[in-house]
Design an enzyme around this catalytic site. Structure first.
Site, mmCIF file in Angstrom:
data_model
loop_
_atom_site.group_PDB
_atom_site.id
_atom_site.type_symbol
_atom_site.label_atom_id
_atom_site.label_comp_id
_atom_site.label_asym_id
_atom_site.label_seq_id
_atom_site.Cartn_x
_atom_site.Cartn_y
_atom_site.Cartn_z
ATOM 1 N N ASP A 182 -98.127 72.217 -11.160
ATOM 2 C CA ASP A 182 -97.956 71.680 -9.806
ATOM 3 C C ASP A 182 -98.249 72.789 -8.788
ATOM 4 O O ASP A 182 -97.388 73.607 -8.468
ATOM 5 C CB ASP A 182 -96.533 71.141 -9.627
ATOM 6 C CG ASP A 182 -96.324 70.516 -8.241
ATOM 7 O OD1 ASP A 182 -97.207 70.683 -7.372
ATOM 8 O OD2 ASP A 182 -95.278 69.878 -8.040
ATOM 9 N N HIS A 187 -94.681 75.002 -2.190
ATOM 10 C CA HIS A 187 -93.849 75.908 -2.982
ATOM 11 C C HIS A 187 -94.352 77.352 -2.978
ATOM 12 O O HIS A 187 -93.779 78.202 -3.652
ATOM 13 C CB HIS A 187 -93.770 75.387 -4.417
ATOM 14 C CG HIS A 187 -93.443 73.935 -4.499
ATOM 15 N ND1 HIS A 187 -92.247 73.432 -4.053
ATOM 16 C CD2 HIS A 187 -94.169 72.863 -4.903
ATOM 17 C CE1 HIS A 187 -92.234 72.120 -4.216
ATOM 18 N NE2 HIS A 187 -93.385 71.741 -4.722
ATOM 19 N N ILE A 202 -90.281 76.069 -0.613
ATOM 20 C CA ILE A 202 -89.118 75.607 -1.371
ATOM 21 C C ILE A 202 -89.474 75.514 -2.859
ATOM 22 O O ILE A 202 -90.654 75.519 -3.233
ATOM 23 C CB ILE A 202 -88.596 74.238 -0.861
ATOM 24 C CG1 ILE A 202 -89.656 73.130 -1.020
ATOM 25 C CG2 ILE A 202 -88.166 74.357 0.598
ATOM 26 C CD1 ILE A 202 -89.114 71.727 -0.732
ATOM 27 N N GLY A 205 -88.973 70.491 -7.193
ATOM 28 C CA GLY A 205 -87.846 69.686 -7.685
ATOM 29 C C GLY A 205 -87.764 69.752 -9.207
ATOM 30 O O GLY A 205 -86.689 69.876 -9.786
HETATM 31 C C1 LIG Z 1 -94.847 61.463 -9.576
HETATM 32 C C2 LIG Z 1 -93.716 62.431 -9.582
HETATM 33 C C3 LIG Z 1 -94.056 63.811 -9.199
HETATM 34 C C4 LIG Z 1 -93.827 64.096 -7.749
HETATM 35 C C5 LIG Z 1 -94.127 65.550 -7.423
HETATM 36 C C6 LIG Z 1 -94.054 65.766 -5.946
HETATM 37 C C7 LIG Z 1 -94.673 67.072 -5.562
HETATM 38 C C8 LIG Z 1 -93.673 68.234 -5.607
HETATM 39 O O1 LIG Z 1 -94.417 69.462 -5.578
HETATM 40 C C9 LIG Z 1 -92.759 68.112 -4.390
HETATM 41 C C10 LIG Z 1 -91.435 68.732 -4.599
HETATM 42 O O2 LIG Z 1 -91.075 69.213 -5.647
HETATM 43 S S1 LIG Z 1 -90.360 68.676 -3.240
HETATM 44 C C11 LIG Z 1 -88.913 69.565 -3.784
HETATM 45 C C12 LIG Z 1 -87.878 68.683 -4.386
HETATM 46 N N1 LIG Z 1 -87.341 67.682 -3.465
HETATM 47 C C13 LIG Z 1 -86.532 68.001 -2.428
HETATM 48 O O3 LIG Z 1 -86.239 69.154 -2.167
HETATM 49 C C14 LIG Z 1 -86.009 66.841 -1.609
HETATM 50 C C15 LIG Z 1 -84.546 67.024 -1.322
HETATM 51 N N2 LIG Z 1 -84.026 65.858 -0.583
HETATM 52 C C16 LIG Z 1 -84.077 65.780 0.758
HETATM 53 O O4 LIG Z 1 -84.531 66.705 1.421
HETATM 54 C C17 LIG Z 1 -83.537 64.535 1.404
HETATM 55 O O5 LIG Z 1 -82.691 63.869 0.498
HETATM 56 C C18 LIG Z 1 -84.649 63.510 1.827
HETATM 57 C C19 LIG Z 1 -85.644 64.183 2.798
HETATM 58 C C20 LIG Z 1 -85.402 62.998 0.588
HETATM 59 C C21 LIG Z 1 -83.990 62.316 2.532
HETATM 60 O O6 LIG Z 1 -83.196 62.806 3.575
HETATM 61 P P1 LIG Z 1 -82.970 61.938 4.914
HETATM 62 O O7 LIG Z 1 -84.277 61.579 5.528
HETATM 63 O O8 LIG Z 1 -81.987 62.708 5.735
HETATM 64 O O9 LIG Z 1 -82.388 60.597 4.354
HETATM 65 P P2 LIG Z 1 -80.868 60.125 4.341
HETATM 66 O O10 LIG Z 1 -80.426 59.802 5.745
HETATM 67 O O11 LIG Z 1 -80.038 61.070 3.538
HETATM 68 O O12 LIG Z 1 -80.981 58.765 3.535
HETATM 69 C C22 LIG Z 1 -81.777 57.692 4.023
HETATM 70 C C23 LIG Z 1 -81.980 56.732 2.884
HETATM 71 O O13 LIG Z 1 -82.767 57.340 1.853
HETATM 72 C C24 LIG Z 1 -82.019 57.409 0.626
HETATM 73 N N3 LIG Z 1 -82.309 58.702 -0.004
HETATM 74 C C25 LIG Z 1 -82.024 59.932 0.493
HETATM 75 N N4 LIG Z 1 -82.457 60.866 -0.365
HETATM 76 C C26 LIG Z 1 -83.006 60.219 -1.409
HETATM 77 C C27 LIG Z 1 -83.591 60.652 -2.617
HETATM 78 N N5 LIG Z 1 -83.706 61.949 -2.928
HETATM 79 N N6 LIG Z 1 -84.044 59.709 -3.462
HETATM 80 C C28 LIG Z 1 -83.929 58.383 -3.186
HETATM 81 N N7 LIG Z 1 -83.374 57.925 -2.052
HETATM 82 C C29 LIG Z 1 -82.920 58.837 -1.179
HETATM 83 C C30 LIG Z 1 -80.564 57.272 1.046
HETATM 84 O O14 LIG Z 1 -79.773 56.770 -0.022
HETATM 85 C C31 LIG Z 1 -80.699 56.294 2.211
HETATM 86 O O15 LIG Z 1 -80.996 55.000 1.698
HETATM 87 P P3 LIG Z 1 -79.885 53.846 1.612
HETATM 88 O O16 LIG Z 1 -79.287 53.763 2.981
HETATM 89 O O17 LIG Z 1 -80.656 52.634 1.207
HETATM 90 O O18 LIG Z 1 -78.908 54.321 0.575
#
Ligand SMILES: CCCCCCC[C@@H](O)CC(=O)SCCNC(=O)CCNC(=O)[C@H](O)C(C)(C)COP(=O)(O)OP(=O)(O)OC[C@H]1O[C@@H](n2cnc3c(N)ncnc32)[C@H](O)[C@@H]1OP(=O)(O)O
Length: 281
Positions: A182, A187, A202, A205
């Site tokens: 990846d 990152h 960062i 994940g």
């Molecule tokens: C094919 C597969 C391979 C993919 C590879 C991708 C490429 C990689 O290189 C990319 C990465 O590795 S990125 C690094 C890892 N991920 C992260 O660091 C994300 C961490 N999470 C966040 O920042 C926030 O949760 C965030 C931003 C995700 C959400 O935060 P907010 O916008 O503040 O949302 P919030 O108000 O907390 O919630 C709103 C609704 O969304 C739901 N939700 C929140 N986080 C979620 C999550 N992680 N997964 C699923 N749903 C999520 C909440 O539950 C809420 O929905 P509802 O009201 O329906 O419950």
């Protein structure tokens, strides 16, 4: 076109992926394994057979979706959830054929959640090996009037964890991990990370996921990958390379399942709603 909302049910073409012993060794180093885990980091230590960390299954089962997810800024995409089932232990070197399908596009208000399922079978025998379910959160692509998707009833057990495992990540952890495939600049490139709103690059994940999988493997499955059946969790906050991760694990009475969550030193939960399943010894 921003996010393509007609993606559901679109299946990608079968995709073949092979891996070598060197790939699985490099992956193990990328998720923090070292001299204490020679079965995962060497192939020629006396009396030690090379094994593969179960979380490598997620990489093995990655395959392109049938269509691009849409035309949005890739800096706004983060990995949101990851689950996999491992039907048997992975070989140190192997080849799988995987089909990937978009299973949902949900409107989360602040973003869109796209869920993808991948099924990987041994390329030679056709035996089903891995089922992987992933989701990505595309910030800024919500508010299109879609449904929010299913709710989860995960709750932390009202008792102290049965195990807590702490690992330090390295400052250059993401630079090492990215060599497993990846190369997302989120990152590694400070300019790209700043565009996504982060102070610095960062951690992947799936790197946090791999550290957490190691903790589960050693604490609950006796370090035996053959016992590791399934794992799932949600990435709730970003991790920066160099931060410390503590995995809290609650094991069921029969040892067949566990709940877990991973937090940083300041208590911020970064991998939440964790579930894992194990086969008997
Ligand atoms: C094919 C597969 C391979 C993919 C590879 C991708 C490429 C990689 O290189 C990319 C990465 O590795 S990125 C690094 C890892 N991920 C992260 O660091 C994300 C961490 N999470 C966040 O920042 C926030 O949760 C965030 C931003 C995700 C959400 O935060 P907010 O916008 O503040 O949302 P919030 O108000 O907390 O919630 C709103 C609704 O969304 C739901 N939700 C929140 N986080 C979620 C999550 N992680 N997964 C699923 N749903 C999520 C909440 O539950 C809420 O929905 P509802 O009201 O329906 O419950």
């Amino acid at each position: 076109m921003p996010l393509d909302h007609g993606l559901i049910g679109v299946e990608g073409p079968p995709h073949e992926r092979s891996w070598t012993s060197a790939d699985t060794l490099l992956y193990a180093l990328g998720v923090g394994a070292g001299t204490e885990e020679l079965a995962f980091t060497t192939e020629n230590s006396a009396g030690v057979r090379q094994r593969v960390l179960p979380t490598f299954a997620v990489l093995a089962a990655q395959a392109p979706t049938g269509r691009r997810l849409g035309d949005f800024d890739p800096a706004m995409l983060v990995h949101a959830e990851q689950a996999f089932e491992l039907h048997r232990e992975l070989p140190a070197a192997g080849r799988v054929r995987t089909t990937s399908t978009v299973t949902g596009v949900h409107d989360k208000g602040s973003g869109a959640l796209v869920t993808i399922e991948a099924r990987a079978a041994d390329a030679e025998s056709g035996e089903s090996l891995i089922t992987s379910r992933s989701s990505v959160f595309i910030r800024g692509e919500g508010g299109f009037g879609g449904d929010r998707g299913p709710r989860d009833d995960w709750a932390e057990p009202g008792r102290a964890p049965d195990h807590t495992v702490t690992y330090e990540t390295r400052q250059d952890q993401a630079l090492l991990y990215r060599l497993s495939g990846d190369r997302n600049p989120l990152h590694s490139d400070p300019v790209f990370a700043a565009r996504a709103g982060f102070d610095r690059p960062i951690l992947h994940g799936l790197c946090t996921y791999g550290f957490t999988g190691r903790a589960l493997l050693h604490a609950v499955a006796g370090s035996d990958p053959a016992r590791f059946a399934a794992m799932s969790g949600r990435f709730s906050k970003p991790v920066y390379p160099g931060e410390t991760l503590t995995v809290s694990i609650w094991v069921s009475g029969d040892g067949a399942t566990a709940l877990f969550r991973t937090a940083k030193e300041d208590g911020t939960v970064v991998l939440d709603r964790g579930r894992a399943a194990f086969r008997p010894a």
